[in-house]
Design a protein around this motif. Structure first.
Motif, PDB file in Angstrom:
ATOM      1  N   ASN A  87       0.978  -1.169  -0.003  1.00 51.76           N
ATOM      2  CA  ASN A  87      -0.124  -0.030  -0.067  1.00 51.76           C
ATOM      3  C   ASN A  87       1.060   1.234   0.081  1.00 51.76           C
ATOM      4  O   ASN A  87       1.986   1.281  -0.078  1.00 51.76           O
ATOM      5  N   ASP A 122      -4.744  10.759   3.132  1.00 50.13           N
ATOM      6  CA  ASP A 122      -5.909  10.026   3.148  1.00 50.13           C
ATOM      7  C   ASP A 122      -5.829   8.801   2.250  1.00 50.13           C
ATOM      8  O   ASP A 122      -6.708   8.000   2.083  1.00 50.13           O
ATOM      9  N   TYR A 123      -4.551   8.600   1.817  1.00 52.23           N
ATOM     10  CA  TYR A 123      -4.399   7.357   0.909  1.00 52.23           C
ATOM     11  C   TYR A 123      -3.502   6.379   1.488  1.00 52.23           C
ATOM     12  O   TYR A 123      -3.113   5.428   0.895  1.00 52.23           O
ATOM     13  N   SER A 124      -3.081   6.534   2.640  1.00 47.48           N
ATOM     14  CA  SER A 124      -1.950   5.797   3.364  1.00 47.48           C
ATOM     15  C   SER A 124      -2.070   4.282   3.270  1.00 47.48           C
ATOM     16  O   SER A 124      -1.195   3.530   2.681  1.00 47.48           O
ATOM     17  N   ASP A 125      -3.466   3.815   3.170  1.00 45.32           N
ATOM     18  CA  ASP A 125      -3.770   2.286   3.223  1.00 45.32           C
ATOM     19  C   ASP A 125      -4.277   1.902   2.017  1.00 45.32           C
ATOM     20  O   ASP A 125      -4.583   0.668   1.934  1.00 45.32           O
ATOM     21  N   GLN A 126      -4.312   2.668   0.896  1.00 45.81           N
ATOM     22  CA  GLN A 126      -4.779   2.088  -0.351  1.00 45.81           C
ATOM     23  C   GLN A 126      -3.546   1.679  -1.263  1.00 45.81           C
ATOM     24  O   GLN A 126      -2.400   1.995  -1.226  1.00 45.81           O
ATOM     25  N   MET A 127      -3.980   0.755  -2.100  1.00 45.82           N
ATOM     26  CA  MET A 127      -3.121   0.039  -2.953  1.00 45.82           C
ATOM     27  C   MET A 127      -2.763   0.765  -4.299  1.00 45.82           C
ATOM     28  O   MET A 127      -3.835   1.585  -4.613  1.00 45.82           O
ATOM     29  N   HIS A 130      -5.459   1.469  -6.944  1.00 46.13           N
ATOM     30  CA  HIS A 130      -6.735   2.111  -6.743  1.00 46.13           C
ATOM     31  C   HIS A 130      -6.624   3.443  -6.845  1.00 46.13           C
ATOM     32  O   HIS A 130      -7.598   4.142  -6.543  1.00 46.13           O
ATOM     33  N   LEU A 131      -5.357   4.098  -7.236  1.00 44.83           N
ATOM     34  CA  LEU A 131      -5.265   5.383  -7.389  1.00 44.83           C
ATOM     35  C   LEU A 131      -5.009   5.929  -8.832  1.00 44.83           C
ATOM     36  O   LEU A 131      -4.778   5.402  -9.582  1.00 44.83           O
ATOM     37  N   GLN A 136      -0.375   8.511  -7.621  1.00 44.19           N
ATOM     38  CA  GLN A 136       0.866   7.667  -7.590  1.00 44.19           C
ATOM     39  C   GLN A 136       1.962   8.262  -7.788  1.00 44.19           C
ATOM     40  O   GLN A 136       3.152   7.890  -7.277  1.00 44.19           O
TER      41      GLN A 136
END
Length: 239
Positions: A87, A122-127, A130-131, A136
């Motif tokens: 992530n 707000d994106y720390s746990d996202q893969m 998904h961005l 990215q």
């Protein structure tokens, strides 16, 4: 990565000074990315002499290369070459996990700091998958900033970005260099770009790659007064 035996740019004579901010412009597939990768020690030159942080690459040992990797940051074009199975926070933490002087608590604190600095909290746990592309790229930037460094290479960071995102990057890089200068730790920035638009207010050294040749234009005054058609083209196109 380009094959090492293929010569994309010939007779490049380039000295990057401490605290410089260079922008190298060139058309797609002109070789500007390969030039940055070579200057940053990721590629070996086919011939000639390459010195990185004062050390001749041809005579360097593995310990020298480890030293370079800890002093030079690199932001890759577009998706930033993020690891798809990690992530955002894990991608940013990865370089620090190979640093013997940092423990888990220190790494976690630094990751939080970088997430805030680059607006990614707000994106720390996202893969990564998904961005958006622009997010990215910011993750790639945050990862490059994870360790203390003296030189930051950025491969076409404004490519495909919206005007708003381009402005964010330009403002961020300006402030980053200013903060390092205020601390007495000059930061050297080297970016490639499709054109010079947007960069003229932040960079102070400019060059072009054209027809397999590398040409130093000079500073802002030389850039604005240049009569070279390719320079004029790169000044007038873009966002």
């Amino acid at each position: 990565m380009d094959a090492p035996e293929v010569v994309l740019i010939q007779d490049a004579n380039w000295r990057i000074g401490r605290g410089d901010f260079w922008v190298v412009s060139g058309r797609p597939l002109s070789g500007k990315s390969a030039l940055l990768m070579t200057a940053g020690g990721l590629n070996r030159p086919v011939r000639g002499t390459l010195r990185i942080l004062g050390q001749d690459v041809a005579a360097a040992h593995e310990k020298d290369r480890v030293n370079w990797r800890q002093r030079i940051g690199y932001v890759f074009e577009q998706r930033g070459r993020l690891f798809s199975l990690l992530n955002v926070a894990q991608n940013i933490a990865l370089p620090m996990q190979y640093h013997p002087g940092m423990d888990e608590a220190g790494i976690a604190a630094r990751v939080d700091e970088l997430l805030m600095l680059t607006g990614l909290q707000d994106y720390s746990d996202q893969m990564p998958s998904h961005l958006s592309l622009s997010i990215q790229q910011r993750v790639g930037l945050a990862r490059a900033l994870a360790l203390s460094f003296e030189v930051l290479f950025l491969d076409n960071p404004l490519s495909t970005l919206s005007l708003r995102e381009c402005r964010w990057w330009l403002d961020f890089l300006r402030q980053l260099q200013e903060s390092h200068r205020a601390q007495g730790k000059p930061l050297t920035l080297v970016a490639s770009a499709d054109d010079f638009r947007g960069w003229t207010d932040v960079a102070n050294h400019f060059a072009v790659v054209e027809g397999g040749r590398f040409h130093v234009v000079g500073g802002r005054d030389e850039l604005s007064s240049s009569a070279e058609p390719v320079v004029q083209e790169f000044l007038t196109k873009g966002f």
